[in-house]
Design an enzyme around this catalytic site. Structure first.
Site, PDB file in Angstrom:
ATOM      1  N   PHE A 142       1.482  -8.103  24.812  1.00 31.46           N
ATOM      2  CA  PHE A 142       0.689  -7.035  24.213  1.00 31.46           C
ATOM      3  C   PHE A 142       1.402  -6.664  22.904  1.00 31.46           C
ATOM      4  CE2 PHE A 142      -0.549  -2.632  23.551  1.00 31.46           C
ATOM      5  CZ  PHE A 142      -1.904  -2.675  23.812  1.00 31.46           C
ATOM      6  N   ASP A 160       8.216  -5.543  31.200  1.00 26.63           N
ATOM      7  CA  ASP A 160       7.102  -4.620  30.990  1.00 26.63           C
ATOM      8  C   ASP A 160       6.162  -4.784  32.191  1.00 26.63           C
ATOM      9  OD1 ASP A 160       4.604  -3.533  30.313  1.00 26.63           O
ATOM     10  OD2 ASP A 160       4.901  -3.885  28.178  1.00 26.63           O
ATOM     11  N   TYR A 179      -1.045   4.941  33.321  1.00 32.14           N
ATOM     12  CA  TYR A 179      -2.479   5.265  33.224  1.00 32.14           C
ATOM     13  C   TYR A 179      -3.382   4.126  33.689  1.00 32.14           C
ATOM     14  CZ  TYR A 179      -1.308   3.272  28.593  1.00 32.14           C
ATOM     15  OH  TYR A 179      -0.797   2.497  27.572  1.00 32.14           O
ATOM     16  N   ARG A 208     -12.488  -9.044  30.298  1.00 32.46           N
ATOM     17  CA  ARG A 208     -11.470  -8.716  31.307  1.00 32.46           C
ATOM     18  C   ARG A 208     -12.094  -7.850  32.401  1.00 32.46           C
ATOM     19  NH1 ARG A 208      -6.043  -6.028  29.462  1.00 32.46           N
ATOM     20  NH2 ARG A 208      -7.490  -4.290  29.294  1.00 32.46           N
TER      21      ARG A 208
HETATM   22  C1  LIG Z   1       1.635  -4.796  28.507  1.00 34.59           C
HETATM   23  C2  LIG Z   1       1.467  -3.534  27.734  1.00 34.59           C
HETATM   24  N1  LIG Z   1       2.538  -2.964  27.144  1.00 34.59           N
HETATM   25  C3  LIG Z   1       2.410  -1.824  26.429  1.00 34.59           C
HETATM   26  C4  LIG Z   1       1.180  -1.197  26.297  1.00 34.59           C
HETATM   27  C5  LIG Z   1       0.969   0.015  25.455  1.00 34.59           C
HETATM   28  O1  LIG Z   1       1.837   1.005  25.659  1.00 34.59           O
HETATM   29  P1  LIG Z   1       1.652   2.487  25.135  1.00 34.59           P
HETATM   30  O2  LIG Z   1       1.467   3.311  26.370  1.00 34.59           O
HETATM   31  O3  LIG Z   1       2.865   2.789  24.396  1.00 34.59           O
HETATM   32  O4  LIG Z   1       0.424   2.556  24.295  1.00 34.59           O
HETATM   33  C6  LIG Z   1       0.067  -1.748  26.914  1.00 34.59           C
HETATM   34  C7  LIG Z   1      -1.229  -1.075  26.800  1.00 34.59           C
HETATM   35  O5  LIG Z   1      -2.234  -1.434  27.313  1.00 34.59           O
HETATM   36  C8  LIG Z   1       0.214  -2.945  27.639  1.00 34.59           C
HETATM   37  O6  LIG Z   1      -0.848  -3.518  28.211  1.00 34.59           O
END
Ligand SMILES: Cc1ncc(COP(=O)(O)O)c(C=O)c1O
Length: 426
Positions: free
Chosen positions: A157, A226, A251, A400
């Site tokens: 991402f 992540d 979320y 998706r």
């Molecule tokens: C794998 C991944 N990392 C990071 C994020 C985004 O993080 P943030 O909460 O900082 O917007 C997302 C958002 O969908 C995500 O899918």
């Protein structure tokens, strides 16, 4: 002589609808659906924004009306606002296979990626503790090799990639983007840290967290994971697999609400050397001492930064109640059954050649989402949404569909595939 007329294909519809009903009847998690606010749309976007647990509005109303409205500043102590980041971290912990005391909730995933990645480089270089600490330095007793490489998942991402670029610049590292499959052979004596996604946000492919973490450790580097697309969807096993640092949002499958705070996991053995690049007064050993010199708090508290966003955080805390008594193994079993069933329905309903599945067949490589490539995907998703099937679109050509085991039913999966076929054929 054979009959030249094309054999009419029996419609698979009634059969699959009956099967969906049976699967829903046997589903031990089916009762959970009533705990969420849902309507008659098929909601397959919980991998982007989880649905609202029905009891959350009353709990948030209490936080606003009583805790904030009447107790005002007293709530930092009396309503335990101050300790919310670590208290709620301990609620997230069992969902990702962590013992208590290793997770703080707060900030966004992006900010936590930054903290974790810079801290990982500092840890492996032994900055602040007088020597290297992340394992062998690959020099076989010879002159010390500076670890100056960060490897980042090239399919990540985007935010993780942007932050890895900045973290590399700040730490004087070279950034090497690679697919997770390429990582084991690319690791070397100069690798400091590796930032990986447990599941690919676009395809839903699940990466081998235990195997990749072990490979990173064998090279003397540290692994940062992540978990945005796996926490709440499948067992993660952070402690079991010796993960060093991890981040994730709340979320999606954790249903914490739009923009709810993310979390940071720091393995217990690394905590006393965890040197945050964002030391704030909340990570100070004595936050109310108001001293000009920084002294890091003990344990994972040093992952905190500034004042916690209490409204979002306490909405998340309430939302986490839906996990009481839920086994992550049952969640995983249902997730796989749902995605299998949806793929079967798509194969039965959608004429060949109109969609291509990017979702791995092998369960060991599958997260909790199905990604289908098709022409005009943005437009197709718009039409699906108009017909009550909500998934999302990722450029350039991916549909998706996220399957949240706590509230998605097999009937939802069947209907989504049927409507998809209608949209594609129309
Ligand atoms: C794998 C991944 N990392 C990071 C994020 C985004 O993080 P943030 O909460 O900082 O917007 C997302 C958002 O969908 C995500 O899918």
């Amino acid at each position: 002589m054979s009959d030249p007329r094309p054999a009419s294909r029996p419609s698979p519809g009634p059969d699959l609808r009956i099967q969906a009903k049976e699967l829903d009847r046997e589903d031990e998690l089916a009762v959970k659906r009533a705990e969420f606010v849902l309507d008659d749309t098929v909601y397959l976007d919980g991998n982007s924004l989880g649905a609202l647990p029905a009891h959350v509005p009353d709990r948030v109303a209490d936080v606003i009306n009583r805790q904030w409205g009447r107790l005002r500043i007293r709530s930092w102590g009396e309503s335990e606002w101050w300790t919310a980041p670590e208290r709620i971290g301990d609620r997230v912990a069992p969902l990702v296979g962590a013992a208590p005391g290793q997770i703080v909730v707060g900030d966004s995933t992006s900010v936590n990626v930054f903290k974790a990645l810079v801290a990982a480089v500092r840890l492996v270089r032994g900055e602040g503790d007088g020597g290297g600490s992340g394992g062998g330095d690959g020099s076989g007793g010879g002159p010390r090799v500076e670890r100056d490489e960060i490897i980042v998942d090239a399919t990540t991402f985007p935010t993780d990639g942007y932050i890895a670029q900045s973290a590399a610049r700040l730490t004087g590292c070279r950034l090497t983007p690679l697919t997770p499959a390429e990582v084991p052979t690319a690791l070397g004596p100069r690798t400091a840290a590796v930032l990986l996604n447990h599941a690919d946000y676009r395809t839903g492919r699940l990466h081998d967290l235990p195997g990749l973490t072990a490979a990173v450790h064998a090279a003397g580097a540290l692994a940062v994971w992540d978990l945005c697309h796996t926490a709440g969807a499948l067992p993660v096993g952070l402690d079991e697999h010796g993960v060093d640092l991890a981040v994730g949002c709340t979320y999606k499958y954790l249903n914490g609400g739009p923009g709810s705070p993310a979390y940071l996991y720091v393995r217990r053995e690394l905590q006393d050397r965890f040197d945050s690049p964002l030391p704030g007064w909340n990570s100070h050993a004595e936050p109310f001492g108001m001293r000009p010199e920084f002294e890091a708090a003990d344990g994972v508290l040093r992952g905190r930064v500034g004042t916690p966003d209490i409204l979002s955080m306490l909405a998340l805390e309430a939302a986490l109640d839906v996990w009481d008594g839920v086994s992550m193994d049952a969640v995983r079993a249902k997730s796989l059954a749902l995605t299998d069933f949806f793929l079967r329905c798509v194969a039965a309903y959608v004429p060949e050649g109109l969609v291509e599945s990017l979702t791995p067949d092998a369960h060991a490589e599958r997260g909790s989402q199905v990604a289908l490539r098709c022409e005009g995907a943005g437009d197709v998703m718009q039409r699906l949404i108009e017909r009550g099937v909500v998934g999302d679109f990722r450029a350039p050509d991916v549909l998706r569909f996220g399957f949240t085991p706590l509230y998605v039913s097999f009937a939802d999966a069947e209907r989504a595939a049927r409507v998809l076929a209608e949209v594609l054929e129309s």
